[in-house]
Design a protein around this motif. Sequence first.
Motif, mmCIF file in Angstrom:
data_model
loop_
_atom_site.group_PDB
_atom_site.id
_atom_site.type_symbol
_atom_site.label_atom_id
_atom_site.label_comp_id
_atom_site.label_asym_id
_atom_site.label_seq_id
_atom_site.Cartn_x
_atom_site.Cartn_y
_atom_site.Cartn_z
ATOM 1 N N ILE A 138 0.844 -1.203 0.000
ATOM 2 C CA ILE A 138 0.000 0.000 0.000
ATOM 3 C C ILE A 138 0.878 1.251 0.000
ATOM 4 C CG2 ILE A 138 -1.553 1.381 1.426
ATOM 5 C CD1 ILE A 138 -2.959 -1.160 2.255
ATOM 6 N N VAL A 141 2.290 1.765 -3.372
ATOM 7 C CA VAL A 141 1.308 2.278 -4.330
ATOM 8 C C VAL A 141 1.114 3.786 -4.117
ATOM 9 C CG1 VAL A 141 -1.121 2.220 -4.995
ATOM 10 C CG2 VAL A 141 0.115 0.090 -4.624
ATOM 11 N N PRO A 149 -4.089 14.107 -7.354
ATOM 12 C CA PRO A 149 -4.215 15.392 -8.039
ATOM 13 C C PRO A 149 -3.173 16.410 -7.560
ATOM 14 C CG PRO A 149 -5.873 15.158 -6.359
ATOM 15 C CD PRO A 149 -5.105 13.895 -6.356
ATOM 16 N N VAL C 273 -9.744 11.753 -7.844
ATOM 17 C CA VAL C 273 -8.583 11.885 -6.964
ATOM 18 C C VAL C 273 -7.794 10.571 -6.917
ATOM 19 C CG1 VAL C 273 -7.825 12.315 -4.600
ATOM 20 C CG2 VAL C 273 -9.693 13.648 -5.582
ATOM 21 N N PHE C 274 -8.526 9.474 -6.755
ATOM 22 C CA PHE C 274 -7.876 8.169 -6.738
ATOM 23 C C PHE C 274 -8.241 7.406 -8.002
ATOM 24 C CE2 PHE C 274 -8.366 9.067 -2.162
ATOM 25 C CZ PHE C 274 -7.030 9.085 -1.839
ATOM 26 N N HIS C 277 -5.151 2.939 -10.209
ATOM 27 C CA HIS C 277 -3.877 2.466 -9.662
ATOM 28 C C HIS C 277 -4.036 1.995 -8.235
ATOM 29 C CE1 HIS C 277 -2.128 4.405 -13.055
ATOM 30 N NE2 HIS C 277 -2.615 5.568 -12.692
ATOM 31 N N TYR C 278 -5.109 2.478 -7.613
ATOM 32 C CA TYR C 278 -5.260 2.162 -6.200
ATOM 33 C C TYR C 278 -5.993 0.850 -5.969
ATOM 34 C CZ TYR C 278 -3.416 6.733 -5.116
ATOM 35 O OH TYR C 278 -2.591 7.814 -4.997
ATOM 36 N N ASP C 280 -4.905 -2.097 -5.824
ATOM 37 C CA ASP C 280 -4.206 -2.946 -4.858
ATOM 38 C C ASP C 280 -4.438 -2.469 -3.427
ATOM 39 O OD1 ASP C 280 -3.290 -4.442 -6.875
ATOM 40 O OD2 ASP C 280 -1.266 -3.599 -6.912
ATOM 41 N N VAL C 281 -4.441 -1.141 -3.274
ATOM 42 C CA VAL C 281 -4.717 -0.583 -1.950
ATOM 43 C C VAL C 281 -6.089 -1.056 -1.488
ATOM 44 C CG1 VAL C 281 -5.114 1.533 -0.668
ATOM 45 C CG2 VAL C 281 -3.278 1.428 -2.340
ATOM 46 N N PHE C 284 -5.974 -4.705 -0.340
ATOM 47 C CA PHE C 284 -5.345 -4.922 0.963
ATOM 48 C C PHE C 284 -6.129 -4.247 2.083
ATOM 49 C CE2 PHE C 284 -1.522 -5.839 -1.638
ATOM 50 C CZ PHE C 284 -1.411 -7.149 -1.225
#
Lengths: 361, 258, 307
Positions: A138, A141, A149, C273-274, C277-278, C280-281, C284
Amino acid sequence: MKNKFAVFLVCAVALVALPLFVQQFGQGWVRILATALLYTLLALGLNIIVGYAGLLDLGYVAFYAVGAYMYALLASPHLTETFPWIAAMFPKGLHMPIWVVVPLGAGLAALAGVLLGTPVLKLRGDYLAIVTLGFGEIIRVFMNNLEHPVNITNGPRGLDRIDPFTIFGVNFGKPLVVGGFSIASVTLYYWLFLALVVGSVVLCHRLELSRIGRAWMAIREDEIAAKAMGINTRNMKLLAFGMGATFGGVSGSMFAAFQGFVSPESFSLMESIMIVAMVVLGGMGYLPGVILGALLLSALPEVLRYVAGPLQHLTDGRLDASILRQLLIALAMIVIMLLRPRGLMPPPEHGKAAPSPATAK
Amino acid sequence: MSEVVLEVKGVSKRFGGLQALSDVGIRIERGQVYGLIGPNGAGKTTFFNVITGLYTPDAGSFQLGGQPYKPTAVHEVARQGIARTFQNIRLFPEMTALENVMVGRHVRTHSGLVGALFRTAKFKAEEADIAARAHELLDYVGIRRLAEYKSRTLSYGDQRRLEIARALATEPKLIALDEPAAGMNATEKVVLRELIDRIRKDGRTILLIEHDVKLVMGLCDRLTVLDYGRQIAEGTPGEVQRNEKVIEAYLGAGHKTH
Amino acid sequence: MDYFLELFFGGLTRGSIYALIALGYTMVYGIIGLINFAHGEVLMIGALVSWTFTTAMAGSGMPGWVLLLLSVPLAVLVCCALNFSIEKIAYRPLRSAPRLSPLITAIGMSLLLQTLAMIIWKPNPKPFPTLLPPDPIDLGGPVITITQCLILGLTVVILSALMWLVNRTKLGRAMRATAENPRVAGLMGVKPDFVISATFVIGAALAAVAGIMWAANYGTVQHTMGFLPGLKAFTAAVLGGIGNLAGAVVGALVLGLVEALGAGYLGELTGGVFGSHYADVFAFATLILVLTLRPQGLLGERVADRA
């Protein structure tokens, strides 16, 4: 006693003088030494978590990353260039002194450790391994993607132009000239890391021989029995996690200043695994073993890089130095564990005790 | 009337469809060896685990040393004054015998991180005291010479003694021994019996769960017999031995007592 | 709605592949309590063997689906032999060693296999040949491909076969007995070594199939490809309650869907904003959340501290 002191003195002088001798063969070698010391510092930190408390942390590198990015952000032009309001606050640029940043990095890493530990430390051991591993990913990432942004980490490109350390007016980024003798920048870092390693060894040794250290080891050996002895295992585990994370944070800020550059690549899962391997291969929970493991795994492959050039020719480019390095590390992990399951240098033993005579006293 | 160390009333515990304990109560006075016996599956271990905080009972009230006692978190139990040993010996195998006993001092000592890292005078004094007490206890159970050996290298009987020393190190009001004679040969049992006797003579209170009827009858001042989670008898060994229910349930019908 | 269905089937496919891998992890963990770190690498080897076969035979004129079908037993065979040897060489001698030792050899094995694969197959990513018609099937909207259909179908078949094996055969009984208590199982005449080997072989077969599925669905193969699915599958196994077969499947499907839907909608939900790519976050974070609320996993049994 006198003899012991003499040996100690000789060792100390040799360790301090080592880079001055080695730098004649090129600064690359001193760099290898300094890096090995940095890894030793990390291994000592992880040893608190894995070696003493027996908690398998596969995401240790996350704490390292937190320390490194903390230093990189507060001592490089990145934030002032990205955010005008920060530039306005610090017209001369953001060059926080290490006395502020290093403790901050350590503190933040410790906080991360405790925050992560609070929900997961009551889990069974192997669950902890996967959760910490996930946590490491995490963090990576976030490092990779926190450029949108708002650009905080500068993504995969990483942060550069990080200030070198300045301690007591000595700038570690430039060679120090003392009476016509020039001491290279890497040598200065070597000394700094050496001092930190020595300090950490002393601290770890003291922890080991304390009520807290014994409680950690009791948890490692048998958690249920430890609880029955009145040890608050959750708090003790959290403490181990926090302590280990602090070490990681400090090492991280050292790394950032030493390299002058950080990017997510330096904090991959592979790094975490390497640090675990150092601790376990050397001898979990035993300081000389941990140091041996760290030095061996970090320095040996680097040395190989220098001697493995011809090999590439021989094998048609399939086996270059970095591949060879990986191969050797992999084989070392397997072979050492098979031959010495307790590590290369496990704690010494008194031998097997004979049973007591049948009557008490 | 002597001082009551542990008083337990009306403990019940259910696991799914199984009533493991129903309305069990005991009263242990200071200096007593109190026995808990019963055939396999009678609920001895469940009762023991309730007292030591491993299981939360469905009902029941507890008093320890005159204070209300709530066995909740396992680590609190030792702090409040009950130390235990384990049926299948749970030492810290890679730690030395001495370190094992020193861990037992954890709950009665206080030094923290700062003391350890800076080796303050107070820390050093406490450490010295911990080590001294641990040596004393090793001596007390008769294994002082094994102090520096890793506990996993000790013989079975010595491990049992070490476990008792470790429990004593917590300065318990009550020391609970879970089948201490399990797996012991005749000579080891004799030694164990002497040790328990001595611990009692030194004014400590013991709760003994045991399979070995001979050992229990010889050692205990009072005992409780459990069968199918019920308390079928309570009293002195002599009383219990004459109890018809006990003879039937525990010793088996037709078994003559002596 | 099409978008949702597309994501949904994508997630289901991904989850199915995770499930096949997760079963290997969970079976091994259930029986010897080891996280077999090299499991993801077994999958990678399976995919690369299949790639070698299908690209080498590409000129033979056989239709793509036949090639793919033929490559499956080959990959399964190689992987079974591989996993059998891994267990024998790296784990068996350490059965009574400290808990972390076999874990380190497992990590070493994983690294070794990756490096060897890099030497044998070169490090560059290789396109996996398109062997099945790539066009999506139109179900009132282009939401699912033939490959995905096949993966889902095959997973159901394999899972049923595995359930039958574990619950209805002698080997399955022996496996469950060994997982419960190896010593007692040994006394009852079960040969633990044989059962453990069998477990590794079965796990490897599942991983090989999963590797081919992964390659066919995502289109590239490389020596590093085993890491992420391996990691996710292990996460899935823990999510479902490690050691529990049904749990591994449920955990894998949940994880696949969470990832796909999370990646698909995260950008929208957070106003950009996210981004994806997130994903994986997300995966988990789900794990940490579930374990905090249910430490034993979704379907795991509560393990009481036993004295």
